[in-house]
Design an enzyme around this catalytic site. Structure first.
Site, PDB file in Angstrom:
ATOM      1  N   ASP A 155       0.870  -1.165   0.000  1.00 51.24           N
ATOM      2  CA  ASP A 155       0.000   0.000   0.000  1.00 51.24           C
ATOM      3  C   ASP A 155       0.918   1.228   0.000  1.00 51.24           C
ATOM      4  OD1 ASP A 155      -2.131   1.707  -0.006  1.00 51.24           O
ATOM      5  OD2 ASP A 155      -3.222   0.702   1.592  1.00 51.24           O
TER       6      ASP A 155
HETATM    7  C1  BGC Z   1      -5.014   3.244   0.068  1.00 46.39           C
HETATM    8  C2  BGC Z   1      -5.175   2.200  -1.016  1.00 46.39           C
HETATM    9  C3  BGC Z   1      -4.989   2.830  -2.367  1.00 46.39           C
HETATM   10  C4  BGC Z   1      -3.651   3.506  -2.413  1.00 46.39           C
HETATM   11  C5  BGC Z   1      -3.330   4.138  -3.751  1.00 46.39           C
HETATM   12  C6  BGC Z   1      -3.770   4.080  -0.115  1.00 46.39           C
HETATM   13  O1  BGC Z   1      -3.746   5.159   0.758  1.00 46.39           O
HETATM   14  O2  BGC Z   1      -5.001   2.593   1.319  1.00 46.39           O
HETATM   15  O3  BGC Z   1      -6.427   1.593  -0.901  1.00 46.39           O
HETATM   16  O4  BGC Z   1      -5.113   1.851  -3.359  1.00 46.39           O
HETATM   17  O5  BGC Z   1      -3.625   4.533  -1.442  1.00 46.39           O
HETATM   18  O6  BGC Z   1      -4.073   5.249  -3.991  1.00 46.39           O
END
Ligand code: BGC
Length: 745
Positions: free
Chosen positions: A290
């Site tokens: 993530d």
């Molecule tokens: C979120 C994810 C997301 C990623 C990319 C993160 O802050 O937890 O769900 O896919 O950002 O935008």
């Protein structure tokens, strides 16, 4: 009442989609592996590490128009230091970047573009929690298909979706992004989304990513990013099934979650990323972190610095680094120090290249970068129509005393009141991607259009969603007094749920309840239309307002969908995918809980309950009314005993006893009465959404086999155990008929 029954809708839509629903084509793994190896053989270590680096294209959230690629990004691509971008959007934008990779980098390895396409690219569909309320996986598949079509037309290859996190605590704002509290429903919805996104991997499909692996939704106190400490059994029986279902449906990527479980952050958790995902489940795709979740291990406190974080994550099985830059900075050094093996690097690079081959990017790197397709496919009538159909089916009728709904089409004056009535921003919900307010039909616009000047529509905002001012109350009351019926639109703003939007209270924010009281005091018929991204505690509203329609955040076509349901052109058929509590203090409250040694009993002080609340939630899981009524009778099992090789047929008669045709979600639950470990009081094992004409009766049958009765037993084996079981069938998880059977050796 006229509406398109679910099964007809899906037939119609499926045929209109021609063969885009075909299963993933057989991937010729051998051939791809050979091609991957031929590329790998040419790569320097630097280029290999580059493939494992994903960075955000900082200017991506703008409109989908062409701008010059900033020098910093161009240089990285040229040098092969990046394998993937997220947030680069648009056929032309992405095309420019791809051109640099193809024309100016040494090996011409195509880039893969990822994006959070969560419930729509430009046309928004209901938020996933709302979509789960349809209890129609085929609709989740359909909406994912259209989301993919729009996104792919704008240069996107890969979505960070579906989010398959089970959420038992509605304070957690990200409950909105998933399918609610139940592993069975969540598995079907997650798998459907994977199929919808990936389709047959044509150039109108995108690669799916099951996230956030794992147990992100179990954050303590519902506070986002917070600690998770659950048993391996709960992990396996509750939180992991939707991930396994996504994988079985063909999900080609997984995203590691931010949270720790029992002291180990997921991004450095070898047990999760390697032992379960690859060794046990046979996952062949790649895992992305993530956003900076590798770097965040420093704050978690299990590594001293980014170098150690990169080492731990990489050796745990995390292939691609989203935005911590730990891999690009330290992997080379770690190899020299023999802390990371080059063979492991090769394996991860293979996994990334494999996906690029599967997407056809080596054969035609620009297959997603065609401006004409972008113009043609985005927000076209077909997509908007699909969004409307899904939206109508996502609404849950929570209350309808005295049959106040559907509204008569002859009403002379309707007052549309409340802070969400005219909002065009909020119906898009969080993670709306490119969805814009101006494309949304508000409830006010939808009702105005639907009534087509036959009724006079009065509007007043009344108050802000979250403000303290009551200045607007008197105007709202004045308008209410002039009306024959009042549509009161209350709830949360779109950014009260979603990432980092946890709430400590589940009550209606601000002075909305007070506004409701004033409107109610006019004595006019009041219908509350709710918009929110989580279950709410609706105390006074539930006790006093005769009709309540839950619409979640329904996307682009919200107003049209709400009007169609309020006036009965579509008879609501949604059911809650998550329990609504009576008060915030009651959470976590979910239907598949354990009995405890002292099951709650209002008459006995020393039992498991709150002394100041009833035992039950406000609305149970699976709950939802229709404008018609259904009666359940004759629950029958074809046998009282089955062996492990036999199946059990459960049948129940369901009759439409009301005044309208309608759809009902017939639900089947099982309870294992005695286990080597304690078992939930009920577990959903099947459901069917059926259409019953007024007065019609159908016998609905389900088949249960030993497989449906498996769980992680005392010896940690996933198996069933002989003994007595209860079967429940009904209209929701609480209102059921029951029968018993025995599973023998
Ligand atoms: C979120 C994810 C997301 C990623 C990319 C993160 O802050 O937890 O769900 O896919 O950002 O935008």
């Amino acid at each position: 009442m006229k509406y398109i029954p679910a099964f007809i809708l899906s037939l119609f839509l499926l045929t209109s989609l021609s063969n885009s629903y075909a299963q993933l084509p057989h991937i010729n793994e051998k051939q791809i592996a050979a091609r991957v190896d031929s590329v790998l053989a040419l790569m320097t270590l630097d280029e290999k590490i580059g493939q494992l680096n994903q960075i955000s294209y900082g200017i991506g959230w703008g409109p989908t128009v062409k701008v010059a690629v900033p020098g910093e990004y161009a240089q990285m691509v040229r040098e092969g230091k990046v394998g993937s971008f997220l947030n680069a959007i648009g056929a032309e934008y992405t095309g420019e970047l791809q051109k640099i990779a193809l024309k100016e980098s040494r090996l011409k390895i195509p880039l893969i573009f990822g994006l959070d396409v969560i419930h729509g690219f430009k046309t928004t569909f209901p938020v996933p929690l709302g979509e789960a309320a349809t209890w129609q996986p085929e609709l989740a598949e359909l909406s994912a298909h259209y989301q993919a079509m729009e996104a792919a037309s704008a240069g996107i290859h890969w979505t960070f979706s579906p989010m398959v996190d089970i959420a038992r605590d509605p304070r957690w704002g990200r409950i909105m992004e998933g399918s609610g509290e139940d592993p069975y429903l969540g598995s079907l919805m997650g798998a459907a989304r994977v199929r919808g996104y990936q389709g047959n991997l044509s150039d109108l499909n995108i690669i799916a990513c099951a996230k956030h692996y794992a147990a992100y939704g179990a954050a303590e106190a519902g506070r986002d990013y917070n600690t998770v400490d659950i048993s391996e059994r709960t992990l396996r029986d509750i939180y992991l099934p939707p991930f396994k279902a996504a994988l079985d449906a063909g999900a080609q990527t997984f995203m590691a979650s931010f949270n720790e479980i029992g002291g180990i952050p997921s991004s450095g958790n070898r047990f999760l990323l390697n032992d379960i995902l690859r060794d046990e489940w046979g996952f062949k795709g790649f895992v992305v972190s993530d956003w900076n979740s590798i770097g965040e291990m420093i704050a978690h406190g299990n590594v001293p610095d980014l170098k150690h974080a990169a080492e731990l994550s990489f050796n745990a099985g995390l292939d691609m680094d989203m935005e911590s830059r730990g891999y690009s900075e330290f992997l080379e050094e770690l190899i020299k120090e023999k802390k990371v093996d080059i063979k492991t690097i090769d394996e991860s690079v293979r996994r990334v290249l494999r996906i690029k081959f599967i997407l056809g990017l080596f054969d035609d790197p620009f297959r997603y970068c065609k401006k004409e397709r972008e113009d043609k496919n985005i927000m076209n009538a077909e997509v908007k129509n699909a969004s409307l159909e899904v939206a109508k089916r996502s609404f849950v009728l929570l209350k309808n005393d005295g049959g106040l709904l559907p509204l008569s089409k002859d009403l002379k004056t309707i007052a549309v009141i409340g802070p969400l009535a005219a909002s065009k921003e909020d119906p898009n919900g969080e993670w709306a991607c490119q969805g814009a307010a101006e494309d949304v039909t508000s409830v006010l616009e939808g009702l105005t259009k639907f009534t087509n000047e036959k009724s006079k529509i009065l509007y007043s905002k009344g108050c802000e969603i979250d403000g303290v001012s009551k200045e607007g109350f008197s105007e709202a009351v004045e308008k209410a007094k002039q009306a024959d019926a009042i549509i009161l639109c209350l709830g949360e703003s779109r950014n009260m749920s979603g990432e980092a939007y946890s709430r400590s209270s589940l009550d209606l924010p601000g002075v909305q309840e007070e506004l409701a009281k004033k409107i109610f005091d006019t004595g006019k018929p009041v219908v509350v239309v709710l918009m929110n991204g989580r279950p709410l505690s609706l105390g006074w509203i539930d006790e006093n307002i005769p009709a309540i329609l839950e619409t979640w955040f329904a996307g682009t076509m919200t107003g049209d969908a709400v009007a169609s349901v309020l006036f009965g052109d579509y008879n609501p058929s949604g059911k809650l995918p998550a329990t609504f509590p009576r008060t915030t203090g009651q959470v976590p409250v979910y239907y598949n809980h354990k009995n405890t040694g002292r099951p709650g009993n209002p008459g006995n002080r020393y039992t498991s309950k709150y002394f100041d609340l009833p035992l039950t939630p406000l609305y149970p899981f699976g709950y939802g009314l229709s404008y018609t009524t259904f009666a359940y009778n004759d629950l029958k099992l074809d046998s009282e005993k089955i062996t492990k090789d036999q199946s059990l047929t459960v049948s129940v008669k369901v009759k439409n006893t009301g005044r309208y045709d309608g759809e009902e979600v017939v639900q089947l639950y099982v309870q294992d009465l005695v286990g080597s470990v304690t078992r939930p009081v009920k577990e959903l094992k099947g459901f069917q959404k059926i259409l019953l004409k007024r007065g019609e009766e159908k016998t609905v049958t389900f088949t249960l086999t030993e497989k449906d009765l498996r769980f992680t037993a005392a010896d940690m084996k996933f198996k069933s155990e002989p003994g007595m079981f209860k079967v429940y069938a009904g209209t929701n998880s609480a209102d059921v008929k029951e029968a018993k059977f025995e599973l023998t050796e």
